[in-house]
Design a protein around this motif. Structure first.
Motif, short mmCIF file in Angstrom:
data_model
loop_
_atom_site.label_atom_id
_atom_site.label_comp_id
_atom_site.label_asym_id
_atom_site.label_seq_id
_atom_site.Cartn_x
_atom_site.Cartn_y
_atom_site.Cartn_z
N ASN A 109 8.41 -1.46 8.69
CA ASN A 109 9.65 -1.65 9.44
C ASN A 109 10.70 -0.66 8.96
O ASN A 109 11.40 -0.06 9.76
N VAL A 110 10.78 -0.50 7.65
CA VAL A 110 11.81 0.36 7.09
C VAL A 110 11.56 1.83 7.46
O VAL A 110 12.48 2.56 7.81
N GLU A 111 10.30 2.24 7.43
CA GLU A 111 10.05 3.67 7.65
C GLU A 111 10.06 4.06 9.13
O GLU A 111 10.04 5.24 9.46
N MET A 112 10.12 3.07 10.01
CA MET A 112 9.99 3.37 11.43
C MET A 112 10.97 4.45 11.96
O MET A 112 10.53 5.37 12.66
N PRO A 113 12.25 4.40 11.62
CA PRO A 113 13.14 5.44 12.15
C PRO A 113 12.72 6.84 11.73
O PRO A 113 12.94 7.80 12.48
N ALA A 114 12.11 6.96 10.57
CA ALA A 114 11.71 8.29 10.10
C ALA A 114 10.51 8.81 10.88
O ALA A 114 10.31 10.02 10.98
N VAL A 115 9.71 7.89 11.45
CA VAL A 115 8.59 8.33 12.28
C VAL A 115 9.14 9.15 13.44
O VAL A 115 8.64 10.23 13.76
N TYR A 116 10.22 8.65 14.04
CA TYR A 116 10.77 9.34 15.21
C TYR A 116 11.55 10.58 14.81
O TYR A 116 11.84 11.43 15.64
N ALA A 117 11.91 10.66 13.53
CA ALA A 117 12.59 11.87 13.06
C ALA A 117 11.57 12.92 12.66
O ALA A 117 11.95 14.03 12.30
N GLY A 118 10.29 12.56 12.71
CA GLY A 118 9.25 13.55 12.43
C GLY A 118 8.98 13.77 10.95
O GLY A 118 8.45 14.81 10.57
N ALA A 119 9.36 12.79 10.12
CA ALA A 119 9.10 12.96 8.69
C ALA A 119 7.61 12.76 8.42
O ALA A 119 6.94 12.03 9.14
N SER A 120 7.12 13.37 7.37
CA SER A 120 5.70 13.22 7.05
C SER A 120 5.46 11.84 6.46
O SER A 120 6.38 11.19 5.97
N LEU A 121 4.21 11.45 6.51
CA LEU A 121 3.85 10.10 6.07
C LEU A 121 4.26 9.85 4.62
O LEU A 121 4.89 8.84 4.28
N GLY A 122 3.93 10.81 3.75
CA GLY A 122 4.22 10.64 2.33
C GLY A 122 5.71 10.52 2.07
O GLY A 122 6.16 9.61 1.35
N GLU A 123 6.45 11.39 2.70
CA GLU A 123 7.91 11.42 2.56
C GLU A 123 8.52 10.09 3.01
O GLU A 123 9.37 9.51 2.34
N ARG A 124 7.99 9.61 4.14
CA ARG A 124 8.49 8.37 4.70
C ARG A 124 8.25 7.21 3.75
O ARG A 124 9.14 6.40 3.49
N GLU A 125 7.01 7.13 3.28
CA GLU A 125 6.67 5.98 2.45
C GLU A 125 7.44 6.00 1.15
O GLU A 125 7.87 4.96 0.67
N ARG A 126 7.62 7.19 0.59
CA ARG A 126 8.40 7.29 -0.65
C ARG A 126 9.80 6.77 -0.44
O ARG A 126 10.31 5.95 -1.19
N ARG A 127 10.41 7.25 0.66
CA ARG A 127 11.80 6.90 0.89
C ARG A 127 11.94 5.40 1.21
O ARG A 127 12.84 4.72 0.71
N ALA A 128 11.02 4.90 2.03
CA ALA A 128 11.09 3.49 2.40
C ALA A 128 10.92 2.62 1.15
O ALA A 128 11.65 1.63 0.96
N ALA A 129 9.98 3.00 0.31
CA ALA A 129 9.75 2.22 -0.91
C ALA A 129 10.97 2.27 -1.81
O ALA A 129 11.40 1.25 -2.39
#
Ligand code: ADP
Ligand code: MG
Length: 696
Positions: A146-166
């Motif tokens: 849920n937290v990383e969802m906005p970054a999906v649409y911003a085109g962030a990479s999976l690793g980057e997203r998960e790090r930031r969400a965590a």
């Protein structure tokens, strides 16, 4: 220094009793702002109105009635008002989820009215973070996703997203709840997850609509404290509430009543004392806004990763509703499986028939006594007819054949077998070769020689494994010498087994064994298959001329077999049609389930749109889901089809699998998903964000 950020505030928009409908941009104020070294306000509303058209044609109800409001970067503003006063409507406009009916809204100096749907989506994901009263988390996703969802649409990479969400979850004290779904979290925790989500892309402007409304007082206080911290860190926070005590936490309170601002203490409180001016990201800098937006909208980065994630997400949804999905897929599975089985049977049978035709020889005709009509004359074929046929052009040979059951004796073994009396042409005409020994000669024919050839099965019965050559057998008590054994044919002629037969010279058979000259049939070889039809007709005409009546039949076995093949092909096509209809029904099932899915997940679509999903992102998500569903169905269909085929093979049904048919059926399933998924996906993409969010 930071105090200079403190505003030199514009007049509060709309006072009690004042319509506040004239534009408030006045030169003096703008100058004052720039004199103070300030950029234009980040958010600026001028006389904004929002009316809802009445569905039953009555006058439109105006919910916002001329709102003028400026909010600078870094402010912590509470918008307070009673329920129904238009706060949420205002927030939707501020957050670019909705547009004003009239009036102007400028974000970072840019007129929102000029922006298209994709541009607004970009702005939402770049600038805003939403926090709702009902949390609005996607129920099928865990906290982290849920937290990383906005970054999906911003085109962030999976690793980057998960790090930031965590990291965000950790900051908000939810590190140990990352894998929990919303249903497994308390209200306060869910709200913190939604705040983390709001911060995922930066959350420069946090729009919180009654964030404490559903929480107990302690969790509520925690959430407000959190928002305050964010404001202190430099975020622009707009807190919407009906609760005066909650509003009091903000530095500035704007009160609205019946769609108008009734008070604004904007001048009172300074911006967070240590708020860094850099809180506004470069992309939102008015000078770079356009270019950043153009680049942000065009982003099609990592199409393959996007695809993979879309498939993974689609799989999750399918798995959650697996029973329903399985039922939906039945049509596709049956369709694909039957296409494969039908084509395999068709191909197998056809190959068998072709092999049979080859064994008959395609250029062979048969002339048999007896007419087409059952009441017709029972005719007789004679050697004279054979001679007539031999005169016909394109006829290579015409062989008279006598056949009857006889008693065969070798030593003390008796057997009742078919004897065929044939001439030397028969070897070629009947495509019969000698396995050992010799065939008859013309000499044998002329001498009425008592020589005989045995079929393989007959030999086995009479002689076992012993060599029969040179031995004597009795045919209806006439002694014959065995001169050869026939090659195994593995075929039958009518009710007779071609391997359980004995051959004797025609003349000997007619005169000494069978005692008749009435032929059982005449086998005719034509020089070329292309002439077969013409020769068939000529034989018919010639024999009819001498018989004066059509008391015989001429037929081409290969032709009749071919006709049979064609019937079979028609059957295959028909069954293929059934399979196609099944696929169609399957496709409609998929469309139906997708429409249901869109309905069920309307709010999720709204949430995704608020998080910055463009229409095409939503469309792609639902299309991918439809395709994943049919893909799984197609795969299951192929597997089941092959399994059925193998089972049939076990039951000795001729089966030839065709990879092309499998790929074709699979492709059909895919196309079905694409075609029938398109409409629901487009429907989802075209939803209005506010309406979608409001659905339950
Ligand atoms: P608040 O958030 O302050 O409680 P809202 O902004 O949600 O108020 O709604 C203000 C008014 O606008 C309410 O009277 C509500 O009935 C009306 N309203 C909100 N949304 C719609 C809509 N989609 N269609 C018609 N009326 C609406
Ligand atoms: Mg509301």
């Amino acid at each position: 220094m930071v105090d200079t950020v403190a505003r030199d505030r514009l007049e509060p928009g709309g006072r009690p009793g004042e319509p506040a409908n004239e534009p408030r941009h006045d030169a003096a104020e703008t100058t004052r702002a720039s004199e103070a070294g300030l950029a234009a306000p980040l958010l600026s509303l001028r006389n904004v109105r929002r009316a809802y058209t009445n569905t039953d044609g009555g006058p439109a109800t105006e919910v916002l009635r001329g709102i003028s409001l400026d909010i600078a970067a870094g402010e912590f503003v509470a918008i307070m008002g009673a329920s129904g006063s238009g706060k949420s409507t205002l927030m939707h406009i501020l957050g670019c989820l909705d547009r004003p009916t009239s009036g102007h809204y400028q974000f970072a100096g840019h007129d929102i009215a000029q922006l298209g749907a994709d541009e607004l989506a970009w702005l939402r994901r770049e600038a805003f973070g939403f926090v709702f009263q009902g949390y609005h988390l996607v129920r099928s996703l865990d906290a982290l996703h849920n937290v990383e969802m906005p970054a999906v649409y911003a085109g962030a990479s999976l690793g980057e997203r998960e790090r930031r969400a965590a990291a965000l979850l950790d900051q908000l004290g939810l590190a140990d709840r990352a894998t929990f779904r919303p249903g497994q979290l308390s209200g306060g925790q869910q709200q913190r997850v939604s705040i983390a989500r709001a911060l995922m892309n930066g959350g420069h402007v946090i729009l919180a609509d009654e964030p404490t409304g559903a929480l107990d007082s302690r969790s509520g206080a925690e959430v407000v404290a959190l928002l305050r911290e964010l404001a202190d860190a430099g975020h622009t926070v707009i807190l919407i509430t009906h609760d005066r005590a909650v509003a009091a936490q903000a530095r500035r309170i704007v009160e609205i009543r019946d769609g108008q601002i009734v008070s604004d203490n904007g001048v009172r409180a300074p911006v967070a004392p240590n708020a860094p001016r850099t809180m506004i990201p470069a992309s939102l800098d008015p000078r770079r806004f356009r270019a950043a937006m153009a680049a942000g909208i065009a982003h099609t980065a990592r199409p393959w990763t996007d695809m993979r994630e879309a498939f993974a997400a689609a799989w999750t949804v399918m798995w959650t509703n697996r029973f329903r999905t399985a039922l939906t897929l039945l049509g596709i599975i049956i369709g694909v499986a039957s296409v494969i089985v039908m084509l395999a049977i068709g191909a197998g049978t056809q190959q068998k028939v072709i092999a049979k035709i080859a064994s008959f020889g395609t250029n062979r005709l048969y002339v048999v006594p007896g007419g087409d009509v059952s009441r017709g004359p029972g005719g007789v074929l004679t050697e004279a007819d054979v001679r007539t046929i031999r005169q016909i052009p394109h006829v290579t040979t015409a062989t008279p054949i006598l056949r009857n059951k006889v008693t065969l004796r070798a030593g003390n073994v008796d057997s009742f077998v078919n004897v065929m009396a044939v001439n030397t042409d028969a070897r070629r005409a009947l495509n019969w070769n000698v396995a050992r020994g010799l065939f008859f000669t013309d000499q044998d024919e002329r001498n009425l020689a008592t020589v005989i050839l045995l079929g393989k099965k007959t030999r086995e019965r009479m002689f076992g494994d012993a060599n029969p050559l040179g031995a004597y057998v009795l045919v209806n008590n006439v002694p014959f010498q065995v001169i050869g054994e026939l090659e195994e044919k593995g075929a039958t002629s009518g009710d007779a087994d071609d391997d359980d037969v004995v051959l004797i010279p025609y003349a000997t058979g007619a005169r000494r064994v069978l005692g008749t000259m009435n032929l059982n049939w005449i086998t005719v070889l034509v020089d070329d298959i292309d002439n077969a039809e013409a020769v068939t007709k000529q034989i018919g005409d010639a024999l009819e001329a001498t018989h004066r009546v059509r008391d015989f039949r001429v037929y081409n076995r290969a032709a009749s077999l071919r006709a049979q093949t064609e019937t079979q092909q028609t059957m295959t096509i028909m069954l293929g049609l059934v399979a196609a209809i099944s696929l169609l029904v399957g496709g409609i099932g998929v469309m139906n389930i997708m429409l249901v899915t869109v309905k069920e997940r309307t709010r999720e679509i709204g949430i995704r749109m608020a998080a910055g999903a463009r229409q095409r992102d939503i469309q792609r998500q639902f299309l991918t889901e439809a395709i994943t569903v049919t893909l799984v169905g197609g795969l299951a269909g192929v597997l089941i089809g092959v399994a059925i085929g193998l089972a049939l093979l076990h039951w000795e049904v001729p089966i030839i699998f065709s990879v092309r048919a499998m790929l074709g059926a699979f492709a059909c399933a895919l196309v079905t998903g694409l075609v029938f998924g398109f409409m629901p996906a487009r429907q989802a993409a075209r939803l209005d964000p506010v309406t979608a969010l409001a659905s339950d």
